[in-house]
Design a protein around this motif. Structure first.
Motif, PDB file in Angstrom:
ATOM      1  N   LEU A   5      48.348  51.114  42.040  1.00  0.00           N
ATOM      2  CA  LEU A   5      47.244  52.015  42.399  1.00  0.00           C
ATOM      3  C   LEU A   5      47.783  53.325  42.972  1.00  0.00           C
ATOM      4  CD1 LEU A   5      44.114  52.132  42.517  1.00  0.00           C
ATOM      5  CD2 LEU A   5      44.290  51.311  44.861  1.00  0.00           C
ATOM      6  N   THR A   6      48.848  53.242  43.751  1.00  0.00           N
ATOM      7  CA  THR A   6      49.464  54.445  44.321  1.00  0.00           C
ATOM      8  C   THR A   6      50.093  55.306  43.225  1.00  0.00           C
ATOM      9  OG1 THR A   6      49.922  53.272  46.375  1.00  0.00           O
ATOM     10  CG2 THR A   6      51.178  55.276  45.981  1.00  0.00           C
ATOM     11  N   GLN A   7      50.741  54.669  42.271  1.00  0.00           N
ATOM     12  CA  GLN A   7      51.398  55.397  41.182  1.00  0.00           C
ATOM     13  C   GLN A   7      50.380  56.043  40.232  1.00  0.00           C
ATOM     14  OE1 GLN A   7      53.825  52.295  39.507  1.00  0.00           O
ATOM     15  NE2 GLN A   7      55.518  52.701  40.897  1.00  0.00           N
ATOM     16  N   ASN A   8      49.299  55.334  39.933  1.00  0.00           N
ATOM     17  CA  ASN A   8      48.291  55.834  39.002  1.00  0.00           C
ATOM     18  C   ASN A   8      46.952  55.165  39.303  1.00  0.00           C
ATOM     19  OD1 ASN A   8      46.695  56.672  36.903  1.00  0.00           O
ATOM     20  ND2 ASN A   8      47.840  55.604  35.307  1.00  0.00           N
ATOM     21  N   PRO A   9      46.043  55.843  39.999  1.00  0.00           N
ATOM     22  CA  PRO A   9      44.767  55.230  40.357  1.00  0.00           C
ATOM     23  C   PRO A   9      43.929  54.764  39.165  1.00  0.00           C
ATOM     24  CG  PRO A   9      45.107  57.251  41.597  1.00  0.00           C
ATOM     25  CD  PRO A   9      46.193  57.170  40.562  1.00  0.00           C
ATOM     26  N   LEU A  10      44.275  55.217  37.972  1.00  0.00           N
ATOM     27  CA  LEU A  10      43.493  54.815  36.785  1.00  0.00           C
ATOM     28  C   LEU A  10      44.272  53.841  35.899  1.00  0.00           C
ATOM     29  CD1 LEU A  10      41.979  58.292  35.896  1.00  0.00           C
ATOM     30  CD2 LEU A  10      40.952  56.458  37.250  1.00  0.00           C
ATOM     31  N   PHE A  11      45.309  53.181  36.460  1.00  0.00           N
ATOM     32  CA  PHE A  11      46.124  52.268  35.646  1.00  0.00           C
ATOM     33  C   PHE A  11      45.304  51.154  35.022  1.00  0.00           C
ATOM     34  CE2 PHE A  11      45.978  49.670  39.430  1.00  0.00           C
ATOM     35  CZ  PHE A  11      46.043  48.369  38.924  1.00  0.00           C
ATOM     36  N   TRP A  12      44.260  50.734  35.678  1.00  0.00           N
ATOM     37  CA  TRP A  12      43.444  49.613  35.218  1.00  0.00           C
ATOM     38  C   TRP A  12      42.679  49.943  33.932  1.00  0.00           C
ATOM     39  CZ3 TRP A  12      38.306  50.914  35.114  1.00  0.00           C
ATOM     40  CH2 TRP A  12      37.952  52.037  35.850  1.00  0.00           C
ATOM     41  N   LYS A  13      42.589  51.210  33.550  1.00  0.00           N
ATOM     42  CA  LYS A  13      41.865  51.600  32.331  1.00  0.00           C
ATOM     43  C   LYS A  13      42.720  51.410  31.083  1.00  0.00           C
ATOM     44  CE  LYS A  13      38.475  54.912  33.948  1.00  0.00           C
ATOM     45  NZ  LYS A  13      37.904  56.233  33.716  1.00  0.00           N
TER      46      LYS A  13
ATOM     47  N   LYS B 226      40.096  49.322  50.089  1.00  0.00           N
ATOM     48  CA  LYS B 226      39.329  48.515  51.053  1.00  0.00           C
ATOM     49  C   LYS B 226      39.045  47.130  50.481  1.00  0.00           C
ATOM     50  CE  LYS B 226      38.407  51.835  54.125  1.00  0.00           C
ATOM     51  NZ  LYS B 226      39.092  51.907  55.367  1.00  0.00           N
ATOM     52  N   MET B 227      38.720  47.068  49.181  1.00  0.00           N
ATOM     53  CA  MET B 227      38.450  45.788  48.535  1.00  0.00           C
ATOM     54  C   MET B 227      39.709  44.914  48.539  1.00  0.00           C
ATOM     55  SD  MET B 227      37.325  44.937  44.645  1.00  0.00           S
ATOM     56  CE  MET B 227      38.935  45.435  44.078  1.00  0.00           C
ATOM     57  N   LEU B 228      40.871  45.496  48.217  1.00  0.00           N
ATOM     58  CA  LEU B 228      42.124  44.752  48.252  1.00  0.00           C
ATOM     59  C   LEU B 228      42.391  44.196  49.648  1.00  0.00           C
ATOM     60  CD1 LEU B 228      44.589  47.042  46.264  1.00  0.00           C
ATOM     61  CD2 LEU B 228      43.934  44.716  45.660  1.00  0.00           C
ATOM     62  N   ASP B 229      42.261  45.042  50.650  1.00  0.00           N
ATOM     63  CA  ASP B 229      42.492  44.607  52.029  1.00  0.00           C
ATOM     64  C   ASP B 229      41.540  43.478  52.403  1.00  0.00           C
ATOM     65  OD1 ASP B 229      44.439  46.553  52.216  1.00  0.00           O
ATOM     66  OD2 ASP B 229      43.184  47.963  53.334  1.00  0.00           O
TER      67      ASP B 229
ATOM     68  N   SER C  99      36.867  58.491  46.167  1.00  0.00           N
ATOM     69  CA  SER C  99      36.088  57.359  46.667  1.00  0.00           C
ATOM     70  C   SER C  99      36.421  56.068  45.919  1.00  0.00           C
ATOM     71  CB  SER C  99      34.606  57.663  46.595  1.00  0.00           C
ATOM     72  OG  SER C  99      34.222  57.941  45.275  1.00  0.00           O
ATOM     73  N   PHE C 100      36.753  56.141  44.622  1.00  0.00           N
ATOM     74  CA  PHE C 100      37.113  54.930  43.887  1.00  0.00           C
ATOM     75  C   PHE C 100      38.393  54.325  44.449  1.00  0.00           C
ATOM     76  CE2 PHE C 100      39.672  52.844  40.659  1.00  0.00           C
ATOM     77  CZ  PHE C 100      38.846  51.778  40.358  1.00  0.00           C
ATOM     78  N   THR C 101      39.404  55.152  44.649  1.00  0.00           N
ATOM     79  CA  THR C 101      40.673  54.661  45.181  1.00  0.00           C
ATOM     80  C   THR C 101      40.472  54.093  46.575  1.00  0.00           C
ATOM     81  OG1 THR C 101      41.867  56.308  43.875  1.00  0.00           O
ATOM     82  CG2 THR C 101      43.060  55.296  45.700  1.00  0.00           C
TER      83      THR C 101
END
Length: 196
Positions: free
Chosen positions: A187-195, A143-146, A136-138
């Motif tokens: 985000l596709t490569q690593n959904p948690l990259f932002w951490k 959706k937020m990006l779009d 759900s986070f991804t």
């Protein structure tokens, strides 16, 4: 043994209709969006076997329409299926045809048929029954990006259309697009990259 759960409702009780077939009644099925089918953990499938999962609802004439949702196995002991969009359309080939299951126009059913794993792999479920495997986070982030990109793009003007305003900063649409594409890739490569 399998179970069938519906959010906000009691767990449906299985009815064994043949040695290798079970059904769960879904009263008030018009108000159900998703069902969860799961193994209880008490009795596994025999080696080389799994369970194909079907959704059955009565059509306008009261006839049963069966649609293949997917499957559960000892290795994949649970699955979530979206049934809200399946209450119309064509049925598919199914193993419950000759059973004369009791059914009233207000009750739908989930059917589980124990079958060989090699047979399960050859079946094609109804595409709209699959629930997104993206967490759900991804999904929210996508959706937020779009939404942001579409919103920002709706204000795009050419340089000729711009009215000089010294108190306002302008960001080229190409910069927003580049950020959008980079964020999607990361985000596709690593959904948690932002951490990190």
């Amino acid at each position: 043994m399998q179970g069938c759960g519906i959010s906000g409702k009691e767990e449906a009780a299985p009815q064994q209709v043949a040695e290798d077939k079970f059904v769960f009644d879904l009263p008030d099925y018009e108000n159900i969006n998703h069902v969860v089918v799961f193994m209880l953990g008490t009795i596994p499938f025999p080696d080389g076997m799994g369970g194909s999962v079907y959704f059955c609802y009565p059509d306008q004439s009261g006839m049963a329409v069966w649609q293949l949702l997917g499957f559960v196995t000892n290795e994949k002991p649970s699955a979530i299926f979206k049934i809200s969009g399946l209450k119309s359309g064509k049925g598919s080939q199914h193993p419950f045809g000759a059973m004369n299951l009791p059914q009233t126009p207000t009750v739908a059913q989930i059917g589980i048929s124990v079958e060989l794993l090699e047979n399960l792999a050859q079946q094609t479920p109804v595409a709209s029954a699959a629930v997104s495997s993206v967490d759900s986070f991804t999904e929210f982030t996508q959706k937020m990006l779009d939404n942001f990109y579409n919103f920002a793009s709706s204000f795009a003007v050419t340089q000729a259309q711009m009215t000089p305003n010294p108190s306002e900063a302008f960001i080229p649409a190409s910069v927003v697009l580049k950020w959008y594409e980079n964020f999607q890739r990361r985000l596709t490569q690593n959904p948690l990259f932002w951490k990190t």
